[in-house]
Design a protein around this motif. Structure first.
Motif, PDB file in Angstrom:
ATOM      1  N   UNK A   1       0.765  -1.228   0.190  1.00  0.00           N
ATOM      2  CA  UNK A   1       0.067   0.065   0.005  1.00  0.00           C
ATOM      3  C   UNK A   1       0.781   1.279  -0.024  1.00  0.00           C
ATOM      4  N   UNK A   2       1.919   1.388   0.824  1.00  0.00           N
ATOM      5  CA  UNK A   2       2.790   2.597   0.731  1.00  0.00           C
ATOM      6  C   UNK A   2       3.477   2.831  -0.496  1.00  0.00           C
ATOM      7  N   UNK A   3       3.872   1.632  -1.163  1.00  0.00           N
ATOM      8  CA  UNK A   3       4.660   1.671  -2.535  1.00  0.00           C
ATOM      9  C   UNK A   3       3.602   2.064  -3.474  1.00  0.00           C
ATOM     10  N   UNK A   4       2.265   1.526  -3.291  1.00  0.00           N
ATOM     11  CA  UNK A   4       1.510   1.789  -4.613  1.00  0.00           C
ATOM     12  C   UNK A   4       0.941   3.604  -4.298  1.00  0.00           C
ATOM     13  N   UNK A   5       1.053   3.935  -2.999  1.00  0.00           N
ATOM     14  CA  UNK A   5       0.517   5.287  -2.795  1.00  0.00           C
ATOM     15  C   UNK A   5       1.817   6.252  -3.300  1.00  0.00           C
ATOM     16  N   UNK A   6       3.121   6.019  -3.038  1.00  0.00           N
ATOM     17  CA  UNK A   6       4.144   6.689  -3.622  1.00  0.00           C
ATOM     18  C   UNK A   6       4.170   6.840  -5.079  1.00  0.00           C
ATOM     19  N   UNK A   7       4.068   5.672  -5.649  1.00  0.00           N
ATOM     20  CA  UNK A   7       3.863   5.328  -7.088  1.00  0.00           C
ATOM     21  C   UNK A   7       2.950   6.316  -7.784  1.00  0.00           C
ATOM     22  N   UNK A   8       1.745   6.322  -7.078  1.00  0.00           N
ATOM     23  CA  UNK A   8       0.350   7.155  -7.546  1.00  0.00           C
ATOM     24  C   UNK A   8       0.823   8.691  -7.361  1.00  0.00           C
ATOM     25  N   UNK A   9       1.571   8.947  -6.251  1.00  0.00           N
ATOM     26  CA  UNK A   9       1.727  10.615  -6.256  1.00  0.00           C
ATOM     27  C   UNK A   9       3.136  10.747  -7.286  1.00  0.00           C
ATOM     28  N   UNK A  10       4.027   9.846  -7.231  1.00  0.00           N
ATOM     29  CA  UNK A  10       5.146  10.366  -8.569  1.00  0.00           C
ATOM     30  C   UNK A  10       4.496  10.399  -9.994  1.00  0.00           C
ATOM     31  N   UNK A  11       3.408   9.798 -10.287  1.00  0.00           N
ATOM     32  CA  UNK A  11       2.803   9.603 -11.650  1.00  0.00           C
ATOM     33  C   UNK A  11       1.726  10.691 -11.830  1.00  0.00           C
ATOM     34  N   UNK A  12       1.546  11.190 -10.417  1.00  0.00           N
ATOM     35  CA  UNK A  12       0.249  12.456 -10.669  1.00  0.00           C
ATOM     36  C   UNK A  12      -0.884  11.942 -10.894  1.00  0.00           C
ATOM     37  N   UNK A  13      -1.512  10.651 -10.393  1.00  0.00           N
ATOM     38  CA  UNK A  13      -2.450  10.016 -10.510  1.00  0.00           C
ATOM     39  C   UNK A  13      -3.726  10.587  -9.444  1.00  0.00           C
ATOM     40  N   UNK A  14      -4.817  10.434  -9.897  1.00  0.00           N
ATOM     41  CA  UNK A  14      -6.038  10.415  -8.732  1.00  0.00           C
ATOM     42  C   UNK A  14      -6.005   9.084  -8.085  1.00  0.00           C
TER      43      UNK A  14
END
Length: 183
Positions: free
Chosen positions: A30-43
């Protein structure tokens, strides 16, 4: 296949057996997914995954064949409404010690963009992030979203239109103004 919970994010090349293929199935926490979401500027980002094999090629090179998968949510370019897209695509990379790094600021793109330099580690998390960023829709559109025309100019002035930006629009306007007959 390797248990997803034990698939390392980085594979040390020195630990890989050159006599066999190595399977992997990278699923993020979950933390890795959240970090990737933020890095890719996704909702939102759901179920990011990189699964495949890494096999030896020749004496020192490695070929990665994998599939990436994820569900991404991006804002619509016209309405900013959330747009959900499922991404499933194949990926191939060749990691080689014979990589020619041009070392110049400006270089031409090589014909084969799947060749990468082989270092001491192969970073599966970085590969997934890069591949996913390249697979994202550039201009996501919500169903039924219509084209939007935006005209911005200084107060009191006429906004420039697409017709005004055409290369010969001013010449055509001048010709009409002068009443010059066509040749």
């Amino acid at each position: 296949m390797t248990n997803p919970k034990t698939t390392p994010r980085q594979l040390r090349v020195a630990d890989l057996s050159a006599a066999r293929e190595h399977a992997f199935d990278l699923r993020l926490t979950a933390p890795e997914t959240e970090a990737m979401r933020d890095a890719l500027d996704l909702l939102d980002l759901r179920k990011p995954r990189l699964a495949g094999t890494l096999r030896p090629v020749g004496k020192s090179d490695w070929q990665l064949d994998a599939q990436i998968g994820a569900t991404v949510v991006q804002p619509c370019v016209a309405t900013l409404e959330p747009v959900t897209t499922r991404i499933d695509s194949d990926l191939r990379r060749l990691f080689t010690k014979q990589y020619d790094d041009p070392g110049e600021e400006e270089v031409e793109m090589p014909e084969d963009d799947s060749v990468e330099p082989l270092g001491t580690e192969i970073d599966l998390l970085a590969i997934l992030t890069e591949a996913l960023s390249l697979a994202l829709p550039l201009y996501p559109r919500a169903d039924g979203a219509e084209d939007v025309t935006i005209q911005v100019t200084e107060p009191g002035k006429k906004a420039m239109t697409d017709e005004d930006a055409r290369p010969f629009a001013s010449l055509a306007a001048l010709k009409d103004k002068l009443g010059t007959p066509e040749s």
